[in-house]
Design an enzyme around this catalytic site. Structure first.
Site, short mmCIF file in Angstrom:
data_model
loop_
_atom_site.label_atom_id
_atom_site.label_comp_id
_atom_site.label_asym_id
_atom_site.label_seq_id
_atom_site.Cartn_x
_atom_site.Cartn_y
_atom_site.Cartn_z
N ASP A 34 1.23 -1.50 0.03
CA ASP A 34 0.20 -0.32 -0.22
C ASP A 34 0.47 1.27 -0.21
O ASP A 34 1.12 1.23 0.70
CB ASP A 34 -1.39 0.21 1.20
CG ASP A 34 -1.71 0.64 1.10
OD1 ASP A 34 -2.42 1.40 0.07
OD2 ASP A 34 -3.54 -0.04 1.54
N CYS A 74 -7.13 3.54 -3.63
CA CYS A 74 -6.94 1.89 -3.32
C CYS A 74 -7.97 1.37 -4.11
O CYS A 74 -7.71 0.08 -4.79
CB CYS A 74 -6.97 2.10 -1.87
SG CYS A 74 -5.44 2.86 -0.79
N HIS A 157 -10.83 -3.73 1.41
CA HIS A 157 -11.04 -1.98 0.78
C HIS A 157 -11.52 -2.56 -0.79
O HIS A 157 -10.92 -0.84 -2.15
CB HIS A 157 -9.86 -1.47 1.09
CG HIS A 157 -10.06 0.44 0.79
ND1 HIS A 157 -9.20 0.89 0.79
CD2 HIS A 157 -11.23 0.50 1.26
CE1 HIS A 157 -9.90 2.30 0.73
NE2 HIS A 157 -11.01 2.02 1.54
N ASP A 299 -0.57 -0.74 -4.89
CA ASP A 299 -1.64 -0.88 -5.18
C ASP A 299 -1.42 0.86 -6.09
O ASP A 299 -2.38 1.29 -6.86
CB ASP A 299 -2.76 -0.59 -4.54
CG ASP A 299 -2.34 0.25 -3.37
OD1 ASP A 299 -1.65 0.89 -2.83
OD2 ASP A 299 -3.83 0.62 -2.63
N ASN A 300 -0.97 1.57 -5.44
CA ASN A 300 -0.14 2.44 -6.39
C ASN A 300 0.62 3.33 -5.65
O ASN A 300 1.84 2.82 -5.09
CB ASN A 300 -1.66 3.85 -5.91
CG ASN A 300 -1.74 3.59 -4.63
OD1 ASN A 300 -2.99 3.52 -4.01
ND2 ASN A 300 -0.80 4.54 -3.08
#
Length: 326
Positions: A34, A74, A157, A299-300
């Site tokens: 994350d 996310c 999420h 995720d990013n």
């Protein structure tokens, strides 16, 4: 959506193994962190975070220098990983038009965000009702007919729903140990948002911070992942392992606190690196390394609003929620 393409190709390889009747289908392990930036790993040039096991994984496998997630935030990014579809096609997309960032010689970062006019939220909150549509197949649902056991560990999420219909157990996974969002803290304000629950399947074990020491989460996630590998050594499995200590509020296990030159974020990243090493060692111990695909990604990019130092995006610019390549 390069990550989704990679995962769908891996699932196709698994199908080919079954059809051709060769050795047992390959196991799939996706480790999705994350808010980790391009420059947060040693192999990509980080001078302040030590990631020897991830560096080894990159040297022995395939290192992606030109790679994009489905969206730079996310929920839609994770939705793309699990479904292999563009997030907008499943109703998950970001609400930021543009994010620009700049850094000066002192290492400070300035970030500017511009919201989309309609205010559509891209991140599903604790009281949000959205998620992956029932008509959309997920990777574990596609793997199940081929004998795979699928497990999700850590951050989810991608939706909760009125009746928990968007949680992992209702999206094809056989087991889930983790949080419906991330290790959120309400800082004592229960009326604003309750502390995030830790779930076993659909059942709440307790609330993080109030009942569960948040510094133990990454270790708990790792231990469960190792247990899943042990329990499925004689059949194909898909492990979706999502440690989120690098997401704000950034947190690291006690034995890793103060071990990096990058503060708590670096400590958390080094704990994740340790976990990756334990997983790779477990696969070799069980003679499964040659029949297991392991993918590591974020995720990013970095959440610039949580940082003071600017090296996290390496030679690139930008971060989480932005359209630049960092």
């Amino acid at each position: 959506h390069d990550m989704a393409v990679v995962l769908l190709l891996l699932s196709l390889f698994s199908f080919i193994y079954v059809v051709q009747g060769q050795q047992s289908p390959p196991n799939l392990i996706v480790i999705l962190t994350d808010d980790v930036g391009y420059g947060d790993l040693g192999i990509y040039g980080s001078p302040s975070i030590r990631t020897p096991r991830l560096d080894q994984m990159a040297r022995e496998g395939i290192k992606f220098d030109y790679f994009y997630t489905g969206q730079p935030i996310c929920t839609p990014s994770r939705g793309a990983v699990i479904t292999g579809r563009q997030p907008v096609r499943i109703g998950l997309y970001q609400n930021v038009q543009a994010v620009s960032s700049s850094s000066n010689n002192s290492g400070n970062v300035t970030t500017t965000c511009v919201d989309v006019p309609n205010g559509m939220s891209s991140v599903l909150w604790w009281n949000g009702l959205g998620g992956i549509p029932n008509a959309t197949y997920t990777l574990p649902q596609l793997l199940k007919p081929h004998g795979y056991h699928s497990a999700a560990v850590g951050k989810w999420h991608i939706g909760i729903g009125r009746s928990l219909e968007f949680l992992p157990m209702q999206k094809g996974f056989d087991e889930f140990f983790g949080t419906p969002m991330w290790h959120y803290s309400n800082q004592g304000n229960e009326t604003q948002q309750p502390d995030m629950p830790l779930l076993e399947g659909n059942k709440m074990i307790g609330r993080i911070y109030r009942d569960i020491d948040v510094t133990t989460l990454t270790e708990q996630y790792l231990n469960r992942s190792l247990k899943i590998i042990d329990e499925n050594k004689n059949k194909p499995f898909f492990l979706y392992f999502c440690p989120d200590g690098t997401h704000a509020p950034v947190v690291a296990g006690k034995r890793f606190q103060g071990t990096s030159a990058r503060g708590t974020f670096g400590d958390a990243m080094q704990e994740i690196d340790y976990g990756v090493g334990r997983i790779m060692d477990k696969l070799r111990e069980l003679n499964m390394a040659e029949n297991t695909f392991v993918v590591f990604s974020s995720d990013n990019g970095p959440a610039l609003y949580t940082y003071l130092a600017s090296n996290m995006f390496g030679k690139l610019e930008g971060g989480s929620a932005g359209l630049l390549r960092g």
